[in-house]
Design a protein around this motif. Structure first.
Motif, mmCIF file in Angstrom:
data_model
loop_
_atom_site.group_PDB
_atom_site.id
_atom_site.type_symbol
_atom_site.label_atom_id
_atom_site.label_comp_id
_atom_site.label_asym_id
_atom_site.label_seq_id
_atom_site.Cartn_x
_atom_site.Cartn_y
_atom_site.Cartn_z
ATOM 1 N N GLU A 36 0.832 -1.209 0.000
ATOM 2 C CA GLU A 36 0.000 0.000 0.000
ATOM 3 C C GLU A 36 0.861 1.251 0.000
ATOM 4 N N LEU A 37 1.916 1.257 0.825
ATOM 5 C CA LEU A 37 2.762 2.439 0.935
ATOM 6 C C LEU A 37 3.516 2.709 -0.363
ATOM 7 N N CYS A 38 4.006 1.668 -1.003
ATOM 8 C CA CYS A 38 4.679 1.856 -2.293
ATOM 9 C C CYS A 38 3.708 2.452 -3.318
ATOM 10 N N GLY A 39 2.468 1.984 -3.293
ATOM 11 C CA GLY A 39 1.466 2.532 -4.196
ATOM 12 C C GLY A 39 1.187 3.995 -3.920
ATOM 13 N N ARG A 40 1.160 4.385 -2.669
ATOM 14 C CA ARG A 40 0.911 5.787 -2.326
ATOM 15 C C ARG A 40 2.070 6.684 -2.757
ATOM 16 N N VAL A 41 3.291 6.174 -2.666
ATOM 17 C CA VAL A 41 4.441 6.936 -3.170
ATOM 18 C C VAL A 41 4.322 7.124 -4.676
ATOM 19 N N LEU A 42 3.961 6.059 -5.382
ATOM 20 C CA LEU A 42 3.827 6.135 -6.843
ATOM 21 C C LEU A 42 2.739 7.117 -7.257
ATOM 22 N N ARG A 43 1.642 7.188 -6.494
ATOM 23 C CA ARG A 43 0.534 8.085 -6.832
ATOM 24 C C ARG A 43 0.794 9.526 -6.421
ATOM 25 N N GLY A 44 1.869 9.769 -5.688
ATOM 26 C CA GLY A 44 2.154 11.111 -5.214
ATOM 27 C C GLY A 44 1.475 11.454 -3.912
ATOM 28 N N ALA A 45 0.855 10.470 -3.247
ATOM 29 C CA ALA A 45 0.196 10.718 -1.969
ATOM 30 C C ALA A 45 1.188 10.732 -0.808
ATOM 31 N N LEU A 46 2.388 10.192 -1.029
ATOM 32 C CA LEU A 46 3.460 10.228 -0.036
ATOM 33 C C LEU A 46 4.729 10.736 -0.704
ATOM 34 N N ASP A 47 5.568 11.413 0.084
ATOM 35 C CA ASP A 47 6.873 11.835 -0.416
ATOM 36 C C ASP A 47 7.911 10.722 -0.281
#
Length: 305
Positions: free
Chosen positions: A131-142
């Motif tokens: 999930e966290l890797c996906g959020r980084v890819l989507r720009g939701a996490l730095d």
């Protein structure tokens, strides 16, 4: 028209003469005259009315003066903000980690950032590796601190450390007196496993699974209640081991590789780069304090039965 011409123009208009502006700017008066002549040609008309008693700004010059003051003020503001950012980073950094690391890392990391970078704001959250890797890819996490991630051509990974993983059980459980477990013995236990595919992939066999949970705290509570056995690194159980509320046996054929995931195709801010350095520094302190136990990244091959 360039910024230098605008600064020269404003200086002449505010001082009322070419000579006074030349003295204040430390520029030859002839150079000022050349620049103003070129500016007037570009503007298509006179900016100053020249007379026997000096110069006066024209009506078109008054329009340019208002705009020029605004533009130069904005340039000064940009320069000041960029200069401040270079001296002391600011902005917001969105960081996430699995609960096993969030519990031990977030508080000292927040203290470190508050001391070193008071203009930086950090948004902390938790999640599973995929999930966290996906959020980084989507720009939701730095950036995200993840465990043994899959390769991804759009992510860069920064290695941090590798932890040993322990089978945990209730402290009065006779099975926990065993010094080592084979994969077959582990697979025969009622296990409480993470929802993460990465977590389940660490096991060489598909065991029976009593419960699945994506957070460390309820997992430990279920184990303490005798509902099954779980897997956690030492950083997630050191307090319970010291208090005697959990028992643990190291499983040498499982490793938790901790890395930082950052987007490969997007630029990172100064604050994010400083956050990477801060995570490394705080992790080193936790390792030195014994709250994180590091091992070699290559796991020991398991004995089958």
């Amino acid at each position: 028209m360039d910024l230098r011409q605008l600064r020269y123009f404003v200086a002449i208009a505010e001082r009322g003469s070419f000579s006074a502006a030349a003295s204040a700017l430390n520029v030859a008066q002839s150079a000022l005259s050349r620049h103003m002549k070129a500016l007037e040609q570009e503007m298509g008309g006179l900016l100053f009315e020249r007379g026997r008693h000096g110069i006066a700004i024209s009506e078109s010059g008054k329009i340019l003066l208002d705009r020029a003051r605004y533009m130069l003020g904005e340039i000064d503001n940009i320069r000041a903000e960029v200069s401040l950012e270079n001296r002391e980073p600011g902005g917001t950094v969105r960081l996430a980690a699995p609960s096993t690391l969030a519990d031990i890392l977030f508080a000292p990391l927040a203290q470190h950032v508050a001391r070193r970078f008071p203009r930086v704001r950090v948004q902390f959250s938790e999640g599973l590796t995929e999930e966290l890797c996906g959020r980084v890819l989507r720009g939701a996490l730095d950036l995200a601190l993840v465990t043994t991630p899959q390769r991804n051509e759009h992510l860069d990974y920064v290695e941090l450390f590798t932890e040993g993983v322990y089978l945990i059980g209730a402290p009065d459980d006779p099975r926990m007196r065993t010094r080592s477990f084979t994969p077959g013995a582990v697979a025969a236990l009622p296990l409480i496993l993470p929802l993460s595919e990465v977590g389940r992939a660490l096991l060489p066999e598909r065991p029976a699974c009593a419960f699945r949970v994506d957070n460390m705290i309820p997992l430990k509570q279920m184990v303490m209640a005798g509902l099954g056995y779980g897997f956690l690194p030492y950083s997630g159980i050191h307090q319970e081991l010291a208090a005697g509320t959990l028992a643990a046996v190291e499983i040498p054929w499982i490793r938790a590789r901790r890395v930082l995931a950052l987007p490969r195709d997007r630029p990172t801010s100064r604050a994010t780069r400083e956050m990477v350095a801060a995570i490394k520094a705080v992790s080193a302190t936790l390792i030195a304090d014994g709250r994180i136990r590091c091992v070699t990244s290559r796991p020991i091959s398991p004995r089958k039965r």
